[in-house]
Design an enzyme around this catalytic site. Structure first.
Site, short mmCIF file in Angstrom:
data_model
loop_
_atom_site.label_atom_id
_atom_site.label_comp_id
_atom_site.label_asym_id
_atom_site.label_seq_id
_atom_site.Cartn_x
_atom_site.Cartn_y
_atom_site.Cartn_z
N TRP A 130 0.81 -1.22 0.00
CA TRP A 130 0.00 0.00 0.00
C TRP A 130 0.85 1.28 0.00
CZ3 TRP A 130 -0.85 -4.26 3.14
CH2 TRP A 130 -2.01 -4.99 2.88
N ASP A 131 2.17 1.16 -0.13
CA ASP A 131 3.05 2.33 -0.10
C ASP A 131 2.92 3.09 1.22
OD1 ASP A 131 5.00 4.10 -0.94
OD2 ASP A 131 3.66 5.30 -2.19
N TYR A 132 2.84 2.34 2.32
CA TYR A 132 2.74 2.95 3.64
C TYR A 132 4.12 3.10 4.28
CZ TYR A 132 -2.40 2.79 4.07
OH TYR A 132 -3.75 3.01 3.93
N ASP A 133 5.11 3.51 3.48
CA ASP A 133 6.44 3.71 4.04
C ASP A 133 6.41 4.73 5.17
OD1 ASP A 133 5.70 5.61 2.18
OD2 ASP A 133 7.67 5.83 1.29
#
Length: 671
Positions: free
Chosen positions: A326-329
């Protein structure tokens, strides 16, 4: 999970090899702002109290300084400077969007010196950004030596640069004439693919830096390696290349650091006493597909990693997402604090905000949670990766900025027609709440979107009142995985397969959001992200406002003290036409705040171009000023000759669609 027991205090052999690297006293914030996060703990809290709720309405501009760094040619549409200066002694020291180092008088704004490293437009990744610089005073050099105190920055074209604080001249003893090439052992040099946008951390004389690897291009991407260099000589000391566990030297001749591994694009935090550096890690280079990742990538991505700053060896890590697609970096810098544990006792802790909105408090030495952490079951079907999506995900049970899940009645529009269209889109999309898995046969709703929760602006902590101040975004993304054959027909190609050279800027996704047509080469799917889920016709979000807010949280209990939207409608409206209405609707925001002992929160960040002061006790806005460009930067507060100043960089942001500028604006009370 722990990855080793040794802290830097125990690494005596390494200290002997590298000279005296014992813990050293850190400068007190006092009248200065010597770190990007204010103090060594990254609290963004100033002990100055001259400006209060009672007199803040008398603030006036002390000076406006212009850096002169504005986009030209292929840089148009790619500027987002995000600059926060340091204040050291009588100078403000900063970097511009394309890494020009500048020092100005902190009281008058008069320029003292500048050093231009000549970064070219083709080095710009997604944005021309330089959030800040770091400073280091070398204990072994005479007080009158050149570069006794040096300013160190990372650049968009992947260099470490060190200049003298007093003169701006390159430090001859650092690397080659003041520069270290970070492209070494990375692989083929493709401008814009590998860049540094955050200030390095410096702990026990070691400069620690990661880099931004441009999102979504290819699995075979530059490494996310973290490296340590001597702060005086620039000599390479160690590398943490997660694909080579236990090996901390440079790769063998002819090889590179492990390709495509998770990177740290944001700002680390140094613990001088423990000799640790805390790394908020991002994801692997391909964000939205994970089945091709290695076990080591899965282990270290999207978590806070504590490294021994003398050896590069991991000591512990705390993962905020399992198998992140989810690109939750992690974008926020973590904050060091003494966490109250009851009966007047405290524990050295680290506060970690996430893009999902969760706030975690961890033991600084071990990474063990000091506040409750739970797990939630996550949706599995439909999914293009049923064997990869984790069954559960961690969540903070102490505090989250996350709101309730979306329902159809949350769809919104300026007219019944566009509201109806958003409701139709809602029904067509896949949405099973938090952590809905990515899909290719239909759009899926990601909520929160990849801008937070909390992003790079981070949180501020009033350590006297024990209050956390967190601004946040509250908008979804509307996404779809694109099958490879379709992506090829669309002409989606990674940056290394696009035309290169000079000022052509052919790699620019100008004006687009990150993920809006990223090829993800090597994976079976590309990705298309509608960031903020904009209505196709009006250009405004499909969900009802507010789209962003600011919250005060009791550090002792995790309870919300107040929560209010931030941002007015004055520069927002359908079809991109500013409404000029003063109503507080809560806009998306980018950038953080500073909290002062005078009981005020100073913040811009929202898309309305307003710089405001908020009463920390009530959440009421008690002062504001219209900026000449977007205020997507972290403000600071400092003192000169007994007068308190507040400063903000009004430099704008292409993604936030605010006007671009080059203004550094300082405020003070009348003399």
């Amino acid at each position: 999970m722990p990855a080793g027991e040794e802290t830097a205090e125990a690494a005596t052999g390494q200290q002997t090899d590298q000279g005296n690297r014992a813990p050293r006293p850190q400068p007190e914030i006092g009248a200065d702002w010597p770190f990007w996060g204010g103090d060594a703990q990254a609290t963004r809290y100033s002990p100055l109290d001259q400006i209060t709720r009672d007199n803040v309405d008398q603030l006036e501009r002390a000076f406006i300084y212009r850096t002169g760094d504005m986009p030209t040619g292929s840089a148009e549409g790619k500027y987002a400077a995000e600059t926060t200066p340091l204040k050291i002694g009588d100078q403000l020291v900063m970097c511009s969007a394309k890494n020009i180092l500048i020092a100005i008088d902190a009281a008058t704004g008069e320029e003292n010196w500048r050093y231009d490293p000549q970064v070219s437009n083709d080095a710009i990744p997604y944005s021309a950004s330089c959030r800040g610089v770091s400073a280091y005073t070398a204990p072994g050099l005479p007080d009158d030596a050149q570069c006794k105190t040096r300013v160190i920055e990372g650049t968009l074209d992947a260099r470490l640069i060190a200049v003298d604080l007093r003169t701006g001249q390159p430090c001859a003893d650092f690397g080659e004439n003041g520069q270290v090439d970070l492209w070494q052992n990375i692989g083929e040099k493709v401008p814009g693919w590998y860049a540094v946008t955050a200030p390095p951390a410096i702990v026990r004389g070691v400069v620690v830096t990661g880099a931004q690897v441009k999102d979504g291009q290819a699995e075979d991407a530059p490494s996310g390696v973290i490296r340590g260099f001597d702060a005086v000589t620039g000599a390479f000391l160690w590398a943490w290349d997660l694909g080579r566990p236990g090996e901390h030297g440079q790769p063998p001749e002819g090889e590179t650091y492990t390709r495509g591994t998770p990177n740290m694009w944001t700002t680390a935090t140094a613990d001088e006493k423990l000799g640790l550096v805390y790394l908020p890690m991002g994801n692997s280079s391909v964000d939205y597909y994970g089945s091709n990742r290695s076990e080591l990538e899965n282990q270290w991505a999207t978590g806070l990693v504590a490294l021994n700053a003398l050896t590069g060896e991991p000591v512990w890590d705390f993962q905020t997402v399992y198998n992140d697609v989810w690109d939750y970096d992690l974008g926020s810098q973590a904050t060091l604090l003494d966490f109250p544990t009851g009966e007047g006792e405290t524990t050295p802790a680290i506060l970690l905000p996430s893009k999902q909105g969760d706030i975690y408090i961890l033991d600084r030495a071990t990474g063990e949670p000091l506040t409750p952490v739970g797990e939630i079951e996550t949706p599995q079907d439909p999914s293009v990766e049923p064997d990869y999506i984790s069954d559960v995900q961690p969540t903070s049970e102490w505090h989250t900025l996350r709101k309730d899940e979306l329902v159809e009645k949350d769809m919104w529009g300026f007219t019944p027609i566009d509201q109806l269209w958003c409701r139709i889109q809602f029904r067509r999309a896949g949405y099973q709440g938090f952590y809905t898995p990515p899909t290719a046969d239909q759009r899926w709703i990601q909520y929160p979107g990849y801008n937070g929760g909390s992003d790079w602006g981070s949180v501020a902590v009033d350590t006297d009142r024990n209050i956390i101040v967190a601004n946040y975004n509250d908008v979804p993304n509307y996404n779809r995985l694109i099958p490879r054959e379709e992506a090829d027909e669309m002409g989606l190609r990674p940056i290394n397969e696009q035309p290169q050279g000079g000022e052509a800027g052919e790699n620019a996704d100008v004006g687009g959001a990150e993920g809006a047509g990223d090829p993800q080469a090597g994976a079976p799917y590309a990705i298309d992200v509608n960031a903020g889920w904009r209505n196709d016709v009006t250009g405004v979000p499909c969900t009802r406002p507010p789209y962003g807010g600011i919250r005060a949280i009791d550090l002792n209990t995790g309870e919300t003290l107040w929560d209010t939207p931030i941002g007015t409608a004055r520069r927002n409206g359908p079809f991109g036409i500013p409404s000029m209405l003063p109503f507080k609707i809560g806009t998306p925001n980018n950038g953080g705040s500073v909290v002062t002992a005078g009981g005020l929160i100073f913040i811009a960040a929202a898309t309305d171009n307003l710089f405001r002061a908020i009463d920390i006790e009530t959440g009421e806005t008690v002062w504001q000023d219209v900026l000449p460009a977007g205020g997507q930067a972290n403000p600071i507060s400092y003192e000169v000759d007994g007068q308190q100043y507040v400063l903000i960089a009004a430099t704008g942001h292409h993604f936030m669609e605010t006007p671009i500028g080059d203004y550094i604006i300082a405020y003070r009370l009348p003399e």
